[in-house]
Design a protein around this motif. Structure first.
Motif, PDB file in Angstrom:
ATOM      1  N   LEU A 159      -5.236  -1.923  -2.372  1.00 33.05           N
ATOM      2  CA  LEU A 159      -6.064  -0.969  -3.102  1.00 33.05           C
ATOM      3  C   LEU A 159      -6.558   0.154  -2.194  1.00 33.05           C
ATOM      4  N   ARG A 160      -6.912  -0.160  -0.947  1.00 35.87           N
ATOM      5  CA  ARG A 160      -7.322   0.896  -0.015  1.00 35.87           C
ATOM      6  C   ARG A 160      -6.171   1.864   0.241  1.00 35.87           C
ATOM      7  N   GLY A 161      -4.959   1.329   0.377  1.00 28.36           N
ATOM      8  CA  GLY A 161      -3.794   2.194   0.575  1.00 28.36           C
ATOM      9  C   GLY A 161      -3.577   3.123  -0.608  1.00 28.36           C
ATOM     10  N   TYR A 162      -3.733   2.587  -1.820  1.00 23.32           N
ATOM     11  CA  TYR A 162      -3.574   3.414  -3.028  1.00 23.32           C
ATOM     12  C   TYR A 162      -4.646   4.499  -3.068  1.00 23.32           C
ATOM     13  N   ILE A 163      -5.879   4.127  -2.778  1.00 27.47           N
ATOM     14  CA  ILE A 163      -6.977   5.105  -2.801  1.00 27.47           C
ATOM     15  C   ILE A 163      -6.742   6.187  -1.749  1.00 27.47           C
ATOM     16  N   ALA A 182      -0.753 -11.469 -11.270  1.00 27.97           N
ATOM     17  CA  ALA A 182       0.499 -10.811 -10.895  1.00 27.97           C
ATOM     18  C   ALA A 182       0.283  -9.918  -9.671  1.00 27.97           C
ATOM     19  N   PHE A 183      -0.838  -9.193  -9.645  1.00 26.40           N
ATOM     20  CA  PHE A 183      -1.136  -8.310  -8.510  1.00 26.40           C
ATOM     21  C   PHE A 183      -1.350  -9.115  -7.237  1.00 26.40           C
ATOM     22  N   MET A 184      -2.072 -10.211  -7.335  1.00 23.29           N
ATOM     23  CA  MET A 184      -2.335 -11.053  -6.157  1.00 23.29           C
ATOM     24  C   MET A 184      -1.025 -11.653  -5.624  1.00 23.29           C
ATOM     25  N   GLU A 185      -0.135 -12.083  -6.544  1.00 22.29           N
ATOM     26  CA  GLU A 185       1.157 -12.633  -6.117  1.00 22.29           C
ATOM     27  C   GLU A 185       1.997 -11.566  -5.418  1.00 22.29           C
ATOM     28  N   ARG A 190       3.361 -11.642  -1.581  1.00 25.29           N
ATOM     29  CA  ARG A 190       4.782 -11.457  -1.228  1.00 25.29           C
ATOM     30  C   ARG A 190       4.946 -10.337  -0.206  1.00 25.29           C
ATOM     31  N   ASP A 191       4.131  -9.267  -0.346  1.00 21.22           N
ATOM     32  CA  ASP A 191       4.206  -8.127   0.576  1.00 21.22           C
ATOM     33  C   ASP A 191       3.495  -8.390   1.899  1.00 21.22           C
ATOM     34  N   GLY A 192       2.791  -9.506   1.991  1.00 17.48           N
ATOM     35  CA  GLY A 192       2.104  -9.858   3.229  1.00 17.48           C
ATOM     36  C   GLY A 192       0.854  -9.043   3.497  1.00 17.48           C
ATOM     37  N   ARG A 193       0.138  -8.672   2.455  1.00 18.32           N
ATOM     38  CA  ARG A 193      -1.104  -7.927   2.627  1.00 18.32           C
ATOM     39  C   ARG A 193      -2.135  -8.415   1.613  1.00 18.32           C
ATOM     40  N   SER A 194      -3.360  -8.109   1.896  1.00 18.94           N
ATOM     41  CA  SER A 194      -4.429  -8.524   0.978  1.00 18.94           C
ATOM     42  C   SER A 194      -4.525  -7.538  -0.175  1.00 18.94           C
TER      43      SER A 194
END
Length: 111
Positions: free
Chosen positions: A40-44, A24-27, A31-35
């Motif tokens: 995860l780097r953005g969240y951190i 689900a996370f990968m999908e 959809r958001d156009g990012r890896s």
């Protein structure tokens, strides 16, 4: 003048999660156009960034609203206190005014 290069991404982080959650996370990332790594780097980065001033400002606004609400609830009881004190003063005056003429003479006051 050269722009500084961003630091190299040399560290890894291993996490364990259910397979369905990973899919689900990968999908979602696709959809958001990012890896997934970007997400995860953005969240951190968000978690380690210093708190923004807007968060502090919103807490101050909430505090002010709570104080205003408490003041609005307390105001009627504060308004009644002078009337109650006035009634006590009138009762004391009536008790001291022995001849009921509405004037407190020195003899009435002394008693």
């Amino acid at each position: 003048m050269k722009t500084p290069r961003p630091p190299k991404k040399s560290e890894t982080l291993e996490i364990r999660l259910p397979y369905d959650a990973k899919l689900a996370f990968m999908e979602r990332c696709q959809r958001d156009g990012r890896s997934a790594s970007e997400a995860l780097r953005g969240y951190i980065d968000q978690q380690i960034a210093p708190p923004r001033a807007t968060a502090r400002r919103s807490r101050l606004v909430v505090g002010a609203l709570i104080a205003a609400a408490v003041g609005a609830v307390a105001l009627p009881s504060l308004a009644r206190q002078p009337a109650a004190a006035d009634a006590l003063r009138r009762a004391a005056f009536v008790q001291q005014d022995a001849n009921r003429d509405g004037v407190l003479s020195f003899d009435e006051f002394r008693r």
